[in-house]
Structures are given as C-alpha cells and as structure tokens.
Design a protein around this motif. Structure first.
Motif, short mmCIF file in Angstrom:
data_model
loop_
_atom_site.label_atom_id
_atom_site.label_comp_id
_atom_site.label_asym_id
_atom_site.label_seq_id
_atom_site.Cartn_x
_atom_site.Cartn_y
_atom_site.Cartn_z
N PRO A 31 -5.98 -2.00 3.62
CA PRO A 31 -4.97 -3.05 3.45
C PRO A 31 -3.74 -2.74 4.30
O PRO A 31 -3.36 -1.57 4.45
CB PRO A 31 -4.65 -2.97 1.95
N ALA A 32 -3.14 -3.77 4.87
CA ALA A 32 -1.97 -3.55 5.72
C ALA A 32 -0.85 -2.89 4.94
O ALA A 32 -0.15 -2.00 5.45
CB ALA A 32 -1.50 -4.87 6.32
N ASP A 38 6.95 -1.75 -7.57
CA ASP A 38 7.47 -3.03 -7.07
C ASP A 38 7.61 -3.07 -5.56
O ASP A 38 8.13 -4.04 -5.01
CB ASP A 38 8.84 -3.32 -7.71
N GLU A 39 7.16 -2.01 -4.88
CA GLU A 39 7.34 -1.94 -3.43
C GLU A 39 6.01 -1.91 -2.70
O GLU A 39 5.01 -1.43 -3.23
CB GLU A 39 8.16 -0.70 -3.06
N ASP A 40 6.03 -2.42 -1.48
CA ASP A 40 4.86 -2.38 -0.62
C ASP A 40 4.99 -1.22 0.36
O ASP A 40 6.05 -1.02 0.97
CB ASP A 40 4.73 -3.69 0.16
N TYR A 41 3.91 -0.48 0.52
CA TYR A 41 3.90 0.68 1.41
C TYR A 41 2.73 0.56 2.38
O TYR A 41 1.66 0.07 2.01
CB TYR A 41 3.73 1.98 0.62
N LYS A 42 2.93 1.05 3.59
CA LYS A 42 1.80 1.25 4.47
C LYS A 42 0.98 2.41 3.91
O LYS A 42 1.55 3.34 3.32
CB LYS A 42 2.27 1.55 5.89
N PRO A 43 -0.34 2.38 4.05
CA PRO A 43 -1.16 3.47 3.48
C PRO A 43 -0.67 4.85 3.92
O PRO A 43 -0.32 5.06 5.08
CB PRO A 43 -2.56 3.17 4.02
N PHE A 44 -0.64 5.76 2.97
CA PHE A 44 -0.16 7.12 3.23
C PHE A 44 -1.19 7.96 3.97
O PHE A 44 -0.86 9.01 4.54
CB PHE A 44 0.19 7.82 1.91
N VAL A 45 -2.45 7.55 3.91
CA VAL A 45 -3.55 8.30 4.51
C VAL A 45 -4.39 7.34 5.34
O VAL A 45 -4.60 6.19 4.93
CB VAL A 45 -4.43 8.94 3.41
N SER A 46 -4.84 7.78 6.48
CA SER A 46 -5.68 6.92 7.33
C SER A 46 -7.15 7.31 7.20
O SER A 46 -7.49 8.41 6.77
CB SER A 46 -5.25 7.04 8.80
N ASP A 261 6.98 11.22 0.79
CA ASP A 261 6.33 10.07 0.13
C ASP A 261 6.37 10.20 -1.38
O ASP A 261 6.73 9.25 -2.09
CB ASP A 261 4.87 9.96 0.59
N THR A 262 5.98 11.36 -1.91
CA THR A 262 5.91 11.50 -3.36
C THR A 262 7.31 11.59 -3.98
O THR A 262 7.51 11.12 -5.11
CB THR A 262 5.07 12.72 -3.77
N THR A 263 8.26 12.14 -3.25
CA THR A 263 9.63 12.18 -3.77
C THR A 263 10.20 10.77 -3.86
O THR A 263 10.87 10.42 -4.84
CB THR A 263 10.53 13.06 -2.88
N ARG A 264 9.90 9.96 -2.88
CA ARG A 264 10.36 8.57 -2.91
C ARG A 264 9.70 7.80 -4.06
O ARG A 264 10.35 7.02 -4.76
CB ARG A 264 10.04 7.88 -1.58
#
Length: 301
Positions: A31-32, A38-46, A261-264
């Motif tokens: 998924p893009a 409540d937030e959209d993120y780009k995937p953390f892993v490819s 990433d995880t802190t955010r």
C-alpha cells in the motif's frame, strides 16, 4: 479481488487489512500509505529489504548446518556463537575504530558472515543495542547494517573468511549492557527463529518464484500489529506471528530508522525481547488474539 482473506472476519471499522492486493502500489508492491492510529505512513519496511534479510538468514542457516552436530550435542554451534561474538567485539573495538564511526560500509569493508551474525543478533535487542552504542560499541553509532550490500555479497560469495580471535584481544566492556558472552547467547536464541523460517520454506529462493504475496502480507500485518500496539498504549505483551516477526526483525536492522519510527508511534523505542520464555509467549499470544479480533475483526492465527 485478493485481499488479506486469510481470516474469518466480522464487520468492524476498515483497516489496511481490508485493502485488496490489486490496490497496492505497483512499484513497491505494498500500500502507498498505511494508517496507524490517525496518521498515514509510508511502509516502514520494503519488500526488497525483507528478501535481502531472508538471503542473510539462509546463509546463517547454511553456516549452522555446515557444523558437525547431533540431536543431543550442539556444542560446535555454541562454540561458534561465542567465537563470533568475540570476533564482533574485536571488529568494533579495533577495525571500526581505525576507520572511524558513522560512515557506511562499502562491499570491500564488510566483515565475515560470523561477525555479521553477531551484529544482527545485537541489533535484534534494540534497547540493549541503543545503550551499548553509547559505550564500548560507540563506533557503530550512525552506522547502518548494510543489508542490501550484505545480501549481494552472499549471492556473489565475496564475504571474507572467518578469522577467530582470542579473549585477550578483546577488551572487557566497561560501558556496555552486554558482554561478548551475552551477544553469543543472543546468536543462539536467534537460531530458533531461523529454524522456523527454514521449516516453512522461506529461506529457499525457489519458494518465491511464483510470487511474494506472503511477504507483502507479512509487512502489512506488521503495520497492523504496530497499530494495535499503539491503540493499547503498549500495555500488553503482544506476540507477533512468524510472518510479522520477520518484518519486525527487518525493521530493527535499520536501528536509527527503527528508533525514530517507533518513538514517533509509541513515544519510546520499542524493544524486542528475544529471551521471553514459552509461558510468557503463550499468554501473550492469547491476549494478542483477543485484541486483534476486537480491533480488526479478523482471526489472528
């Protein structure tokens, strides 16, 4: 349309688990964006990072199975774990210290597979690793585990041979959470996970010749698992499925990125306790199943 219909579901608020495969980004195979909270993120892993990780794990599996052992005596592997941990400590204390910290490793600077095996296991204990790179392992600060470069070297068979070191060549760590012995024990614990990956066939390149749908889903499921972690405010010991665990491990290998990433997401560096006992894992899995079904409407199998 193919989606994550691996589970029986009931009607709840839709999530990334409901996105059909046909809607995934054609370039990344994922998924893009993925909603966590409540937030959209780009995937953390490819997908490529996950494939490269499997290549690395396959090499570790082959290394272990090249050793003489039996069902009752795994002494050669245990000895290799400790030798690898000492070689890793020497590499950090001497080789990296001479070249300077923070610079990316080129293919010609990669250490042997055994040292990489120890570094990998250290990284998979992120809170320990974070503390240790503030001490005797400080030369690793700002340095990424070069997964793509390592995978290429494994495929091309260009990693250098193992050069065992001796305890007198390794300084006793004074400002670290873990000693070389602790790292060696962590290598042994990770061998169990690698064995699971081998058992389900994921370490065999031929397994993926007909597509990588299971890897796509493993990454998506990992983000849903992070969403569950955030929604429960990290109050529970949530146990990942094996496929989620692979994506989680892959994320952890990029320590700086993983920490950010995880802190955010969670307000802290999310730890990975690879020493949890069977009872804790079993209880955690039962809790995870219930919370997953409640939040997503899917069975957690």
């Amino acid at each position: 349309m193919v989606s994550l219909n691996l589970f029986r579901r009931r009607q709840v608020k839709s999530s990334v688990l409901d996105v059909p495969l046909e809607k995934y980004d054609k370039e990344t195979g994922l998924p893009a964006t993925i909603k966590i909270g409540d937030e959209d993120y780009k995937p953390f892993v490819s997908l490529q990072e996950t494939r490269d990780h499997l290549t690395f794990l396959s090499a570790l599996s082959a290394l272990r199975h090249s050793l003489p052992s039996s069902d009752t005596d795994d002494t050669p592997f245990k000895e290799l774990c400790q030798q690898s941990a000492m070689a890793y400590a020497y590499w950090v204390q001497h080789v990296l210290k001479e070249r300077g910290a923070g610079k990316a490793l080129s293919s010609g600077e990669l250490p042997c597979l055994e040292v990489l095996m120890a570094w990998h296991s250290h990284l998979l204990n992120p809170t320990i690793y974070q503390e240790d790179i503030g001490g005797e392992y400080s030369t690793l600060q700002g340095m990424n585990f070069p997964l793509s470069t390592i995978a290429t070297a494994i495929r091309e068979k260009t990693l250098p041979p193992f050069q065992p070191t001796t305890p007198e060549h390794v300084q006793s760590p004074k400002q670290t959470k873990w000693s070389a012995e602790d790292v060696g024990m962590a290598i042994g614990r990770q061998a169990k996970f690698i064995g699971h990956m081998k058992r389900i066939g994921w370490l065999d390149e031929k397994y993926w010749e007909n597509g990588v749908r299971e890897l796509q889903f493993s990454i998506v499921l990992y983000h849903a698992w992070l969403d569950l972690m955030q929604s429960t405010e990290c109050k529970y010991f949530l146990v990942p499925r094996l496929d989620i665990d692979l994506a989680w491990h892959t994320h952890q290998l990029h320590h700086g990125r993983y920490k950010a990433d995880t802190t955010r997401l969670l307000g802290k560096l999310l730890n990975h306790n690879d020493a949890a006992g069977d009872e804790k894992l079993g209880n955690g899995m039962e809790v995870t199943r219930k919370l997953w079904k409640k939040r997503f409407g899917w069975e957690y199998q």
